[in-house]
Design a protein around this motif. Structure first.
Motif, short mmCIF file in Angstrom:
data_model
loop_
_atom_site.label_atom_id
_atom_site.label_comp_id
_atom_site.label_asym_id
_atom_site.label_seq_id
_atom_site.Cartn_x
_atom_site.Cartn_y
_atom_site.Cartn_z
N ALA A 179 8.38 11.83 -3.39
CA ALA A 179 8.22 11.58 -1.97
C ALA A 179 7.47 10.27 -1.83
O ALA A 179 6.92 9.74 -2.81
CB ALA A 179 7.45 12.71 -1.28
N ALA A 180 7.43 9.73 -0.64
CA ALA A 180 6.64 8.54 -0.38
C ALA A 180 5.19 8.95 -0.07
O ALA A 180 4.91 10.10 0.26
CB ALA A 180 7.22 7.74 0.78
N CYS A 181 4.31 8.00 -0.19
CA CYS A 181 2.91 8.18 0.20
C CYS A 181 2.35 6.79 0.47
O CYS A 181 3.01 5.79 0.20
CB CYS A 181 2.11 8.90 -0.89
SG CYS A 181 1.95 7.97 -2.43
N SER A 224 10.24 10.68 2.86
CA SER A 224 9.22 11.46 3.56
C SER A 224 7.84 11.03 3.07
O SER A 224 7.58 10.95 1.87
CB SER A 224 9.41 12.95 3.29
OG SER A 224 10.60 13.42 3.86
N GLY A 225 6.95 10.76 4.02
CA GLY A 225 5.62 10.28 3.67
C GLY A 225 5.44 8.78 3.85
O GLY A 225 4.37 8.24 3.56
N SER A 226 6.46 8.09 4.33
CA SER A 226 6.36 6.65 4.57
C SER A 226 5.55 6.38 5.84
O SER A 226 5.66 7.12 6.81
CB SER A 226 7.75 6.03 4.74
OG SER A 226 8.54 6.20 3.59
N SER A 248 0.81 -1.21 0.00
CA SER A 248 0.00 0.00 0.00
C SER A 248 0.85 1.26 0.00
O SER A 248 0.32 2.37 -0.04
CB SER A 248 -0.93 0.01 1.23
OG SER A 248 -1.86 -1.05 1.16
N VAL A 249 2.17 1.09 0.06
CA VAL A 249 3.09 2.22 0.03
C VAL A 249 3.44 2.54 -1.42
O VAL A 249 3.76 1.65 -2.20
CB VAL A 249 4.37 1.92 0.83
CG1 VAL A 249 5.32 3.12 0.80
CG2 VAL A 249 4.03 1.55 2.26
N GLY A 250 3.35 3.81 -1.77
CA GLY A 250 3.60 4.22 -3.15
C GLY A 250 4.58 5.37 -3.23
O GLY A 250 5.14 5.83 -2.22
N THR A 251 4.80 5.85 -4.44
CA THR A 251 5.69 6.97 -4.69
C THR A 251 4.90 8.10 -5.35
O THR A 251 4.21 7.88 -6.35
CB THR A 251 6.85 6.57 -5.61
OG1 THR A 251 7.62 5.55 -4.98
CG2 THR A 251 7.76 7.76 -5.88
#
Length: 487
Positions: A264-266, A424-426, A249-252
């Motif tokens: 950034a991460a999201c 950032s955003g992880s 579920s972690v994206g860029t």
């Protein structure tokens, strides 16, 4: 005052120190050119490049070339280097004779907007002020800062314990020999709003760690014990014992706007909405764009991708009116997605279902698309440790925290001393798989790096207060069987 004598050497040179001297009101660059044929010859060899003069023992930064020799401390030693390709050297001009001199060191706060014009970027600057000048006047006269620096809204923040903030209207003499970060009001110390409070919290923790080599050594020992005796920078995600669906579920978040690109991460929060950092969105739209105009800019510039083990990379666009909620103070932004033309519409489960209250101490994991960073939380003070309900931010040590960072006066060096900015955003998980926060970056504390970010509880509370329908959509459906309540 008689002539002031000082020594210099060229950075990286193995040669012996050279001697130069100048009159009290004579500028450093003039004194070097007039009194040292060695310097003049080296400058001719580097025609077109800018000169930097670094003084590391007393003034701790790049000196203004127009600084009067009288401002130098006794036995000053300078490192001279030539940088850039096509820019000349600049220094303050029009020095009034007979006035006392004050010096202080200024650097850009990590993660903030640029403050410098030229090749000094990445180094601290030693600024000198003349008798009667304010901090803002000295910065304006310095010549190395961007034109907007020093206007309304700018301030200095101490780098030492306490991290007090000072307006630029303060008399410069009050800052004699201090070291400060320069940034814009509202963004706070170190590029985030609450870093001063986090530094104070860290002060209290370290005070209780004395003995056995000092507080940092004691904290490192605890870190190594919690990590099983090893401290790799990163460990594979499966070591964190998190469900595969969480990792996927972690994206860029990527953007391209007006010639500037970044990432950034999201992560997928719920129902086609991703959570990322406010500062990433601000970097995307650029300086000077009012928040009221961010929505169209984000839609045009941004894309989000997820890579699943079983399918190809899927591209998503930000939906119309897709900037749903944000907070500069908490450093979060929520974006609604829509599938790009020709792409599928499948998203892995939203992580809001695993949201839980903050963890007080122990190990947490900042999970990226391929790895997880193991972090040891800095516990709250004894009086607060039993009640986490008001905890808005967490901070933690990583293996990076126990190696000293390069001193800025040895520059130029890379300014990205923190983790890859794309992290950032992880999402940040507890050992048991609960979503407890979001990684927002790190700040430098006495040449150490400490990670930090907002808690998911604080983000949810902000959304609940300011965007209640969105809260109901993302967090209000009740916990899943594996999850637990965030509020």
């Amino acid at each position: 005052m008689t002539e002031r004598e000082f020594t210099f050497a060229f950075q990286g040179s193995e040669g012996e120190r050279q001697t130069a001297k100048g009159g009290p009101e004579q500028s450093l660059i003039s004194a070097l050119r007039d009194s040292s044929s060695v310097f003049s010859e080296e400058e001719r060899k580097n025609e077109g490049k800018a000169v930097q003069l670094l003084e590391g023992e007393h003034l701790r930064g790049a000196l203004n070339l127009g600084m009067p020799c009288k401002c130098l401390p006794e036995n000053a030693h300078l490192e001279a280097l030539f940088v850039g390709g096509g820019g000349g050297s600049q220094g303050r001009e029009g020095i009034a004779e007979g006035k006392e001199c004050t010096t202080f060191t200024v650097g850009a706060a990590p993660g903030k907007r640029p403050i410098l014009k030229g090749p000094e970027a990445g180094v601290d600057l030693c600024v000198f002020a003349l008798e009667g000048e304010t901090v803002g006047e000295a910065l304006s006269e310095d010549g190395r800062f961007l034109p907007e620096v020093g206007g309304e809204g700018w301030r200095l923040v101490e780098r030492q314990q306490g991290r007090r903030a000072f307006p630029l209207s303060l008399a410069a003499r009050e800052l004699q020999a201090g070291a400060y970060e320069l940034g814009f009001e509202g963004e706070g110390a170190g590029g985030r709003p609450n870093l001063r409070e986090l530094a104070q919290e860290l002060d209290e923790y370290l005070k209780g760690r004395l003995g056995g080599g000092g507080p940092w050594e004691a904290a490192q020992k605890e870190f190594e014990e919690l990590m099983g005796g090893v401290t790799p920078n990163r460990v594979p995600s499966h070591v964190a014992k998190l469900p595969t669906a969480m990792n996927e579920s972690v994206g860029t978040l990527r953007w391209s706007r007006l010639g500037a690109e970044g990432s950034a991460a999201c992560f997928h929060l719920a129902r086609g909405h991703v959570l990322t950092c406010y500062h990433a969105v601000k970097m995307m739209v650029g300086e000077g764009v009012p928040e009221s105009e961010w929505g169209p800019a984000v839609r045009q510039a941004a894309s989000v991708s997820f890579t699943y083990r079983t399918t190809a990379e899927t591209q998503w666009k930000v939906a119309s009116d897709g900037l749903k909620a944000y907070s500069a103070e908490l450093d979060y932004a929520i974006l609604a997605l829509e599938a790009a033309a020709g792409q599928g519409s499948e998203l892995r489960p939203g992580l809001a279902a695993w949201s839980t209250k903050p963890v007080g101490q122990g190990v947490v994991y900042a999970v990226g698309r391929h790895f997880a960073d193991a972090l040891m939380l800095v516990p709250l003070g004894p009086r607060e440790s039993g009640d986490l309900s008001g905890r808005r931010s967490f901070q933690a040590f990583s293996s990076h925290s126990f190696s000293r960072q390069p001193r800025s006066e040895r520059a130029p060096y890379g300014t990205e001393f923190l983790h890859d900015p794309a992290s950032s955003g992880s999402p940040v998980f507890s050992y048991y798989g609960g979503l407890v926060g979001m990684s927002a970056g790190g700040y430098q504390y006495e040449e150490r790096v400490v990670e930090f970010g907002p808690t998911v509880q604080a983000i949810a509370a902000h959304v609940h207060l300011n965007h209640h329908p969105l809260y109901q959509l993302l967090f209000g459906g009740g916990p899943s069987k594996k999850g637990c309540s965030v509020m």
